[in-house]
Design a protein around this motif. Structure first.
Motif, PDB file in Angstrom:
ATOM      1  N   LEU A 133       0.415  24.245-115.327  1.00  9.84           N
ATOM      2  CA  LEU A 133       1.528  25.199-115.387  1.00  9.84           C
ATOM      3  C   LEU A 133       1.948  25.607-113.982  1.00  9.84           C
ATOM      4  N   PHE A 134       0.974  25.796-113.104  1.00 10.69           N
ATOM      5  CA  PHE A 134       1.273  26.082-111.704  1.00 10.69           C
ATOM      6  C   PHE A 134       1.903  24.872-111.021  1.00 10.69           C
ATOM      7  N   ASP A 135       1.263  23.706-111.182  1.00  8.67           N
ATOM      8  CA  ASP A 135       1.695  22.513-110.451  1.00  8.67           C
ATOM      9  C   ASP A 135       3.098  22.072-110.822  1.00  8.67           C
ATOM     10  N   TYR A 136       3.443  22.132-112.110  1.00 12.48           N
ATOM     11  CA  TYR A 136       4.735  21.616-112.535  1.00 12.48           C
ATOM     12  C   TYR A 136       5.817  22.682-112.593  1.00 12.48           C
ATOM     13  N   LYS A 137       5.554  23.806-111.962  1.00 15.62           N
ATOM     14  CA  LYS A 137       6.632  24.766-111.745  1.00 15.62           C
ATOM     15  C   LYS A 137       6.830  25.016-110.258  1.00 15.62           C
ATOM     16  N   PHE A 138       5.723  25.024-109.503  1.00 15.16           N
ATOM     17  CA  PHE A 138       5.811  25.428-108.103  1.00 15.16           C
ATOM     18  C   PHE A 138       5.433  24.340-107.103  1.00 15.16           C
ATOM     19  N   TYR A 139       4.865  23.240-107.573  1.00 16.46           N
ATOM     20  CA  TYR A 139       4.544  22.110-106.701  1.00 16.46           C
ATOM     21  C   TYR A 139       3.770  22.573-105.459  1.00 16.46           C
ATOM     22  N   ASP A 140       4.341  22.391-104.270  1.00 15.83           N
ATOM     23  CA  ASP A 140       3.624  22.689-103.028  1.00 15.83           C
ATOM     24  C   ASP A 140       3.302  24.177-102.864  1.00 15.83           C
ATOM     25  N   TYR A 141       3.932  25.027-103.658  1.00 21.11           N
ATOM     26  CA  TYR A 141       3.694  26.470-103.553  1.00 21.11           C
ATOM     27  C   TYR A 141       2.700  26.967-104.605  1.00 21.11           C
ATOM     28  N   ALA A 142       2.107  26.060-105.372  1.00 20.24           N
ATOM     29  CA  ALA A 142       1.255  26.453-106.499  1.00 20.24           C
ATOM     30  C   ALA A 142       0.058  27.299-106.073  1.00 20.24           C
ATOM     31  N   ASP A 143      -0.442  27.090-104.864  1.00 15.45           N
ATOM     32  CA  ASP A 143      -1.600  27.839-104.387  1.00 15.45           C
ATOM     33  C   ASP A 143      -1.205  28.958-103.428  1.00 15.45           C
ATOM     34  N   ASN A 144       0.052  29.414-103.531  1.00 18.54           N
ATOM     35  CA  ASN A 144       0.492  30.485-102.632  1.00 18.54           C
ATOM     36  C   ASN A 144       1.454  31.421-103.362  1.00 18.54           C
ATOM     37  N   LEU A 145       0.997  31.924-104.513  1.00 17.03           N
ATOM     38  CA  LEU A 145       1.786  32.838-105.327  1.00 17.03           C
ATOM     39  C   LEU A 145       1.050  34.159-105.461  1.00 17.03           C
ATOM     40  N   SER A 146       1.804  35.232-105.654  1.00 19.21           N
ATOM     41  CA  SER A 146       1.204  36.545-105.815  1.00 19.21           C
ATOM     42  C   SER A 146       0.635  36.721-107.217  1.00 19.21           C
ATOM     43  N   ALA A 147      -0.587  37.246-107.281  1.00 18.36           N
ATOM     44  CA  ALA A 147      -1.203  37.522-108.580  1.00 18.36           C
ATOM     45  C   ALA A 147      -0.415  38.571-109.355  1.00 18.36           C
ATOM     46  N   ALA A 148       0.295  39.456-108.667  1.00 18.85           N
ATOM     47  CA  ALA A 148       1.082  40.486-109.362  1.00 18.85           C
ATOM     48  C   ALA A 148       2.168  39.855-110.218  1.00 18.85           C
ATOM     49  N   TRP A 149       2.801  38.806-109.695  1.00 19.18           N
ATOM     50  CA  TRP A 149       3.867  38.141-110.443  1.00 19.18           C
ATOM     51  C   TRP A 149       3.322  37.448-111.684  1.00 19.18           C
ATOM     52  N   ILE A 150       2.182  36.762-111.553  1.00  8.99           N
ATOM     53  CA  ILE A 150       1.563  36.094-112.698  1.00  8.99           C
ATOM     54  C   ILE A 150       1.102  37.125-113.725  1.00  8.99           C
ATOM     55  N   TRP A 151       0.523  38.219-113.249  1.00 10.42           N
ATOM     56  CA  TRP A 151       0.077  39.282-114.159  1.00 10.42           C
ATOM     57  C   TRP A 151       1.222  39.799-115.020  1.00 10.42           C
TER      58      TRP A 151
END
Length: 428
Positions: free
Chosen positions: A157-175
């Protein structure tokens, strides 16, 4: 005192700004580049059927959306449906979205299921999101659910939405996403989502008409070329080569457009806009003779599918044919975004026939693809500090888009609530 105020953009936020301003006795003028109001909520003619370019649904917690429906006399057009989720994993479509489905899910051990369920439950109970703003999301989820559950249920879900940014997202947004869906449940086992009779067009036409009745204007096919700033204050806008005077300007267009629209802003402010990143989307819509499944939302984890999920819209809103949305998210600079529509359409046909082997080529009545370059902000850790202020250091100028109600995900209700608040702030 009544003020003449330019509003840039006729998406839900821009309409909400103008709606509130007009009702408060001011004279808003909306400028919209498109030939219709709505932005990402706008509809198009899909073989004789009017339908949104991009899927939308409503939750029982969408208070600002429900309030404006009531004010417009449209509450009777609201419909609520018990919906189901699914998960395509291991070559089969499994039930998803409630504790029993989690326990029966094939592909996870018991401990991983417990940790996943506990994390989802605690997210619905959390109210203070600010400590999560600087936290990186994928690591945060791994710490809670473990490596096994992350790999099976989250990584793609991370990889196929954000690609190179998948490991650099805010936990607040996912929450905020976990909490919103969790709060759409009206019991532990049941989920209820809503739609408007006539789709989002019902709301858009209601807002549009109300703005006009209260003395506002809506100018379509009228992109603003420049926001005029002189002597530290806004003086108006340039449209079609003509300078138009306004007391104030409120921009609700995507933030990446701001440096071009307002090049006279101080350079440090312009640099903050240039640093923001956005995800693009190619959203394929298929009209079918028969359903793919009985699920409204299906998450996908399949090495042969480069999508995060499938939305079978007519399992929420009944229509004359079966409508399925399949979004391909990716950074706008990704080479794949330049692929022709036929590449995405062919993939969707193959994916849907894989999920339901009874489907054949003849079941596809029509398939279209819509694109939006600035579909969603990429909310990196510490996004709250990176975001430019909505009130800029120029008298009479406000600039905001869906990024400004972070950590909430973009949504019609959130845009309405924020837009109305912004309108009151502008004339305070």
């Amino acid at each position: 005192m009544s003020e003449r105020i330019a509003v840039l953009g006729a998406g839900p936020m821009g309409l909400a700004v103008a709606y509130q301003l007009a009702r408060d006795g001011h004279h808003p003028v909306i400028f919209e580049a498109d030939d219709r109001v709505g932005g990402m909520t706008a509809s198009f003619d899909f073989g004789g059927m009017q339908i949104e370019r991009y899927y939308h649904f409503h939750c029982i917690s969408d208070a600002d959306f429900l309030a404006v429906l009531d004010e417009l006399g449209l509450s009777s057009m609201m419909r609520w449906t018990e919906t189901r989720m699914g998960y395509w994993f291991g070559g089969q479509l499994q039930a998803w979205g409630n504790p029993v489905a989690l326990l029966r899910f094939k592909g996870l051990g018991l401990l991983a299921k417990f940790r996943y369920g506990l994390h989802a439950f605690l997210c619905t109970r959390r109210t203070n999101w600010r400590p999560l703003d600087p936290v990186e999301a994928s690591g945060w989820i791994r710490r809670w659910v473990g490596a096994e559950a992350y790999e099976v249920l989250w990584r793609r879900l991370f990889d196929y939405k954000f690609y190179d940014y998948a490991d650099n997202l805010s936990a607040a947004w996912i929450w905020s996403r976990i909490r919103r869906i969790g709060r759409s449940r009206y019991s532990l086992m049941r989920e209820k989502l809503g739609y408007l009779e006539g789709g989002s067009a019902t709301l858009l036409h209601g807002l549009h008409g109300d703005i006009l009745r209260h003395g506002g204007e809506v100018r379509l096919g009228a992109p603003v070329e420049r926001i005029v700033i002189e002597d530290g204050r806004v003086r108006g806008v340039v449209v079609g080569g003509q300078r138009l005077a306004f007391d104030k300007v409120v921009s609700t267009v995507p933030l990446p457009f701001v440096p071009r629209l307002a090049p006279d802003l101080p350079e440090p402010i312009l640099a903050r806009y240039r640093a923001l990143k956005n995800i693009a989307v190619v959203c394929v819509i298929a009209k079918l003779r028969r359903p793919v499944s009985d699920k409204f939302w299906v998450n996908t984890n399949d090495p042969d599918m480069d999508i995060p999920g499938i939305v079978e819209y007519t399992n929420l809103r009944p229509m004359d044919a079966h409508i399925v949305y399949v979004p391909f998210y990716m950074p706008g600079e990704h080479p794949r975004y330049a692929d022709p529509d036929t590449v995405f359409i062919d993939k969707v046909k193959r994916y849907l026939m894989q999920v339901n082997s009874a489907l054949g080529e003849a079941d596809f009545l029509d398939v279209r693809a819509n694109r939006y370059r600035h579909a969603q902000p990429i909310c990196e850790p510490g996004f709250l500090e990176r975001l430019p202020p909505r009130k800029l250091p120029v008298d009479g100028l406000w600039v905001a888009d869906t990024s400004h109600y972070y950590p909430e995900d973009r949504g019609i209700s959130e845009s309405i609530g924020f837009g109305r608040m912004l309108a009151r702030e502008v004339v305070a």
